[in-house]
Design a protein around this motif. Structure first.
Motif, PDB file in Angstrom:
ATOM      1  N   THR A   1      13.098   5.590  -4.699  1.00  0.00           N
ATOM      2  CA  THR A   1      11.686   5.112  -4.389  1.00  0.00           C
ATOM      3  C   THR A   1      11.573   4.051  -5.409  1.00  0.00           C
ATOM      4  O   THR A   1      10.903   2.966  -5.098  1.00  0.00           O
ATOM      5  CB  THR A   1      10.606   6.048  -4.425  1.00  0.00           C
ATOM      6  N   LEU A   2      11.680   4.323  -6.682  1.00  0.00           N
ATOM      7  CA  LEU A   2      11.565   3.230  -7.748  1.00  0.00           C
ATOM      8  C   LEU A   2      12.354   2.004  -7.404  1.00  0.00           C
ATOM      9  O   LEU A   2      11.892   0.853  -7.621  1.00  0.00           O
ATOM     10  CB  LEU A   2      11.540   3.697  -9.049  1.00  0.00           C
TER      11      LEU A   2
ATOM     12  N   ARG B   1       0.723  -1.156  -0.151  1.00  0.00           N
ATOM     13  CA  ARG B   1      -0.085   0.087   0.004  1.00  0.00           C
ATOM     14  C   ARG B   1       0.802   1.281   0.021  1.00  0.00           C
ATOM     15  O   ARG B   1       0.564   1.944  -0.774  1.00  0.00           O
ATOM     16  CB  ARG B   1      -0.872   0.066   1.181  1.00  0.00           C
ATOM     17  N   PHE B   2       1.899   1.115   0.807  1.00  0.00           N
ATOM     18  CA  PHE B   2       2.764   2.312   0.702  1.00  0.00           C
ATOM     19  C   PHE B   2       3.461   2.738  -0.523  1.00  0.00           C
ATOM     20  O   PHE B   2       3.764   4.046  -0.545  1.00  0.00           O
ATOM     21  CB  PHE B   2       3.733   2.323   2.177  1.00  0.00           C
ATOM     22  N   ASN B   3       3.914   1.672  -1.005  1.00  0.00           N
ATOM     23  CA  ASN B   3       4.821   1.974  -2.392  1.00  0.00           C
ATOM     24  C   ASN B   3       3.664   1.849  -3.528  1.00  0.00           C
ATOM     25  O   ASN B   3       4.332   1.756  -5.055  1.00  0.00           O
ATOM     26  CB  ASN B   3       5.747   0.693  -2.228  1.00  0.00           C
ATOM     27  N   SER B   4       2.560   1.982  -3.509  1.00  0.00           N
ATOM     28  CA  SER B   4       1.766   2.132  -4.828  1.00  0.00           C
ATOM     29  C   SER B   4       2.109   3.232  -5.615  1.00  0.00           C
ATOM     30  O   SER B   4       2.632   4.237  -4.794  1.00  0.00           O
ATOM     31  CB  SER B   4       0.279   2.109  -4.432  1.00  0.00           C
ATOM     32  N   PHE B   5       1.710   3.299  -6.841  1.00  0.00           N
ATOM     33  CA  PHE B   5       2.134   4.384  -7.700  1.00  0.00           C
ATOM     34  C   PHE B   5       1.439   5.548  -7.046  1.00  0.00           C
ATOM     35  O   PHE B   5       1.924   6.960  -7.061  1.00  0.00           O
ATOM     36  CB  PHE B   5       1.720   4.093  -8.969  1.00  0.00           C
TER      37      PHE B   5
ATOM     38  N   LEU C   1       3.208   9.304  -5.925  1.00  0.00           N
ATOM     39  CA  LEU C   1       2.898  10.520  -6.359  1.00  0.00           C
ATOM     40  C   LEU C   1       2.301  11.474  -5.405  1.00  0.00           C
ATOM     41  O   LEU C   1       2.575  12.706  -5.400  1.00  0.00           O
ATOM     42  CB  LEU C   1       1.714  10.372  -7.407  1.00  0.00           C
ATOM     43  N   ASN C   2       1.356  10.806  -4.493  1.00  0.00           N
ATOM     44  CA  ASN C   2       0.909  12.026  -3.289  1.00  0.00           C
ATOM     45  C   ASN C   2       2.086  12.340  -2.307  1.00  0.00           C
ATOM     46  O   ASN C   2       2.086  13.312  -1.882  1.00  0.00           O
ATOM     47  CB  ASN C   2      -0.106  11.072  -2.677  1.00  0.00           C
ATOM     48  N   ARG C   3       2.829  11.491  -2.083  1.00  0.00           N
ATOM     49  CA  ARG C   3       3.807  11.849  -1.279  1.00  0.00           C
ATOM     50  C   ARG C   3       4.896  12.798  -1.877  1.00  0.00           C
ATOM     51  O   ARG C   3       5.526  13.524  -1.317  1.00  0.00           O
ATOM     52  CB  ARG C   3       4.976  10.585  -0.686  1.00  0.00           C
ATOM     53  N   PHE C   4       5.027  12.663  -3.360  1.00  0.00           N
ATOM     54  CA  PHE C   4       6.108  13.528  -3.874  1.00  0.00           C
ATOM     55  C   PHE C   4       5.621  15.042  -3.856  1.00  0.00           C
ATOM     56  O   PHE C   4       6.533  15.743  -3.914  1.00  0.00           O
ATOM     57  CB  PHE C   4       6.180  12.946  -5.396  1.00  0.00           C
ATOM     58  N   ALA C   5       4.452  15.099  -4.058  1.00  0.00           N
ATOM     59  CA  ALA C   5       3.774  16.544  -4.211  1.00  0.00           C
ATOM     60  C   ALA C   5       3.962  17.374  -2.934  1.00  0.00           C
ATOM     61  O   ALA C   5       2.866  17.647  -2.350  1.00  0.00           O
ATOM     62  CB  ALA C   5       2.503  16.624  -4.670  1.00  0.00           C
ATOM     63  N   ASP C   6       5.279  17.318  -2.327  1.00  0.00           N
ATOM     64  CA  ASP C   6       5.373  18.053  -0.927  1.00  0.00           C
ATOM     65  C   ASP C   6       6.500  18.999  -1.095  1.00  0.00           C
ATOM     66  O   ASP C   6       7.536  18.880  -1.299  1.00  0.00           O
ATOM     67  CB  ASP C   6       5.857  17.007   0.153  1.00  0.00           C
ATOM     68  N   PRO C   7       6.115  20.563  -1.071  1.00  0.00           N
ATOM     69  CA  PRO C   7       7.058  21.507  -1.230  1.00  0.00           C
ATOM     70  C   PRO C   7       8.023  21.670  -0.155  1.00  0.00           C
ATOM     71  O   PRO C   7       9.153  22.167  -0.268  1.00  0.00           O
ATOM     72  CB  PRO C   7       6.259  22.543  -1.551  1.00  0.00           C
ATOM     73  N   LYS C   8       7.625  21.070   0.918  1.00  0.00           N
ATOM     74  CA  LYS C   8       8.511  21.217   2.155  1.00  0.00           C
ATOM     75  C   LYS C   8       9.723  20.269   2.011  1.00  0.00           C
ATOM     76  O   LYS C   8      10.871  20.463   2.780  1.00  0.00           O
ATOM     77  CB  LYS C   8       7.784  20.952   3.466  1.00  0.00           C
ATOM     78  N   THR C   9       9.848  19.282   1.289  1.00  0.00           N
ATOM     79  CA  THR C   9      10.906  18.083   1.434  1.00  0.00           C
ATOM     80  C   THR C   9      11.213  17.849  -0.008  1.00  0.00           C
ATOM     81  O   THR C   9      12.177  18.388  -0.613  1.00  0.00           O
ATOM     82  CB  THR C   9      10.206  16.892   2.072  1.00  0.00           C
ATOM     83  N   HIS C  10      10.445  17.020  -1.027  1.00  0.00           N
ATOM     84  CA  HIS C  10      10.907  16.676  -2.211  1.00  0.00           C
ATOM     85  C   HIS C  10      10.974  17.686  -3.117  1.00  0.00           C
ATOM     86  O   HIS C  10      11.807  17.379  -4.022  1.00  0.00           O
ATOM     87  CB  HIS C  10      10.093  15.401  -2.512  1.00  0.00           C
TER      88      HIS C  10
END
Length: 443
Positions: free
Chosen positions: A425-426, A394-398, A402-411
């Motif tokens: 991640t891939l 579940r955590f590593n689903s595409f 994408l949801n975790r990537f859209a974070d201006p504070k980190t990635h």
């Protein structure tokens, strides 16, 4: 004289050989090669990605052993000994179970090898290898010798240089083999040596493989001050209590720290107390403040969870994934609680008759990677195994990526961080599915 250094693989998949695409440099073998006199030829073979040329002439096979690689390490040792080549085994597993390891080698090394490696080399040169050598745990001073990083060339390791500053950890988590090995002590390397090693290699992205780089926060601050003018980017492993030291968090950010592997272990206060995870317990409130502070400082956190405590259920494991997704962690590891040999956890489960596979799961031919090796309190072993695999999936689903990537504070702070996020991640997503259910050893 010639010494062959060996990094064993975990084993194989059911129907094919396994090549680890997320492999990192075996730093300690390069350190030992660097400590070896220049008139001794040193070669390195990594079982994770290449065939070991067992018939190639050599005078000594030096094999590092971890609990997960013990079965395969013993197989390799047997092949060399059958050819009349002496074998020495070292590593944390050997120090935890010397009697077991001694059955598979001509010599074993207990403790950290730097303090007595020269004696091993000279004894091997004279063909008088002793049955056992004892190093001093925690000796983190490599002196004027640099690791033989030339041995890594052409082996396709991840594009980061592994370093070390601190060995050991001051905490005493019940499941942790590191605390047992170092007896809750930590040892700090001279900063000048660390800086010289950074200058001697080309990469600007570093991984300090310290057991807990924040075990001594004053020493960590000193390292950060020294790293600021080096203009490097780096990651490490750190206990969560570092977030309570805001000046140090600011310093980490200024020193180029992108984030750390951090042992969250559980979102349950009862489980944290059960395992004596003392850095996480004070003021525990579901990690709200800790996550906010990490994100405010741009940390791309690898959250490590250990699942299967006596308070855990399939529902609590699913809730752990909810928490990790909400926190937008870069990575999250959902590790089944493992009874490592000679840890307090192992002894407790042994006394309660809850160990599976005869206790020695790391050698049992039926054990599979990422499977429960004991009987949990509130679910079956198969339920625990399935719940943890479902958490990883579940955590590593595409959609999650994408949801975790859209974070201006980190990635999204820089193009370099964007690239690193997708690259790693891939790779780790692919490795997750390849390793699940893998056999230990090749035979």
């Amino acid at each position: 004289m010639k010494i062959t250094f060996i990094k064993p693989n975990i084993g194989r998949m059911e129907h094919s050989l396994y090549v680890d695409q997320g492999r990192m440099e075996p730093l300690m073998l390069a350190v030992l090669a660097g400590l070896t006199p220049p008139d001794v030829e040193c070669v390195l073979y990594d079982d994770r990605m290449e065939a070991i040329p067992l018939d190639e002439p050599t005078d000594l096979a030096a094999i590092t052993v971890e609990t997960y690689t013990a079965r395969r390490a013993y197989e390799i040792a047997a092949e060399y000994r059958a050819r009349g080549i002496p074998v020495i085994l070292g590593g944390m597993h050997v120090s935890l179970l010397p009697e077991e390891a001694a059955l598979h080698a001509d010599s074993i090394f207990l403790g950290d090898a730097e303090s007595a490696w020269s004696q091993v080399v000279e004894d091997a040169r004279r063909r008088r290898l002793k049955p056992r050598y004892n190093g001093v745990p925690g000796v983190a001073q490599f002196g004027d010798v640099l690791p033989r990083r030339d041995l890594f060339k052409g082996k396709g390791y991840l594009p980061m240089s592994l370093m070390q500053y601190v060995r050991g950890c001051r905490f005493a988590c019940r499941f942790c083999a590191v605390s047992q090995y170092f007896d809750r002590k930590h040892y700090i390397r001279a900063i000048d040596e660390v800086l010289r090693e950074i200058e001697a290699q080309d990469r600007r992205f570093l991984f300090f493989i310290d057991d807990n780089i924040a075990s001594d926060q004053k020493a960590l601050a000193e390292l950060c001050h020294a790293l600021i003018p080096m203009k490097v980017s780096w990651i490490s492993q750190a206990s969560l209590d570092v977030t309570r030291n805001l000046p140090l968090m600011d310093l980490l950010q200024r020193a180029g720290n992108w984030g750390n592997v951090m042992g969250f272990e559980s979102i349950s206060a009862e489980s944290l107390r059960e395992t004596r995870k003392s850095p996480n317990i004070p003021g525990f409130s579901g990690y709200r403040d800790e996550v906010r502070i990490l994100r405010d400082h741009g940390m791309q956190t690898w959250a490590a969870f250990t699942l299967g405590y006596d308070h855990d259920t399939p529902e609590s494991i699913a809730a752990t994934v909810d928490f990790a997704l909400k926190s937008k962690f870069t990575f999250a590891a959902y590790n089944i609680l493992m009874p490592y040999p000679n840890t307090p956890l192992y002894r407790k489960l042994e006394e309660q008759g809850r160990l599976l596979y005869g206790g020695k799961w790391w050698l049992h031919p039926e054990y599979r990677f990422n499977s429960a090796a004991y009987v949990p309190a509130r679910m079956s072993p198969n339920e625990l195994t399935a719940a943890c695999h479902a958490a990883r999936t579940r955590f590593n689903s595409f959609g999650s990526l994408l949801n975790r990537f859209a974070d201006p504070k980190t990635h999204l702070r820089s193009l370099a961080r964007i690239g690193a996020y997708w690259y790693y991640t891939l790779i780790f997503r692919k490795e997750l599915y390849k390793k699940h259910g893998m056999r230990f050893g090749l035979h």
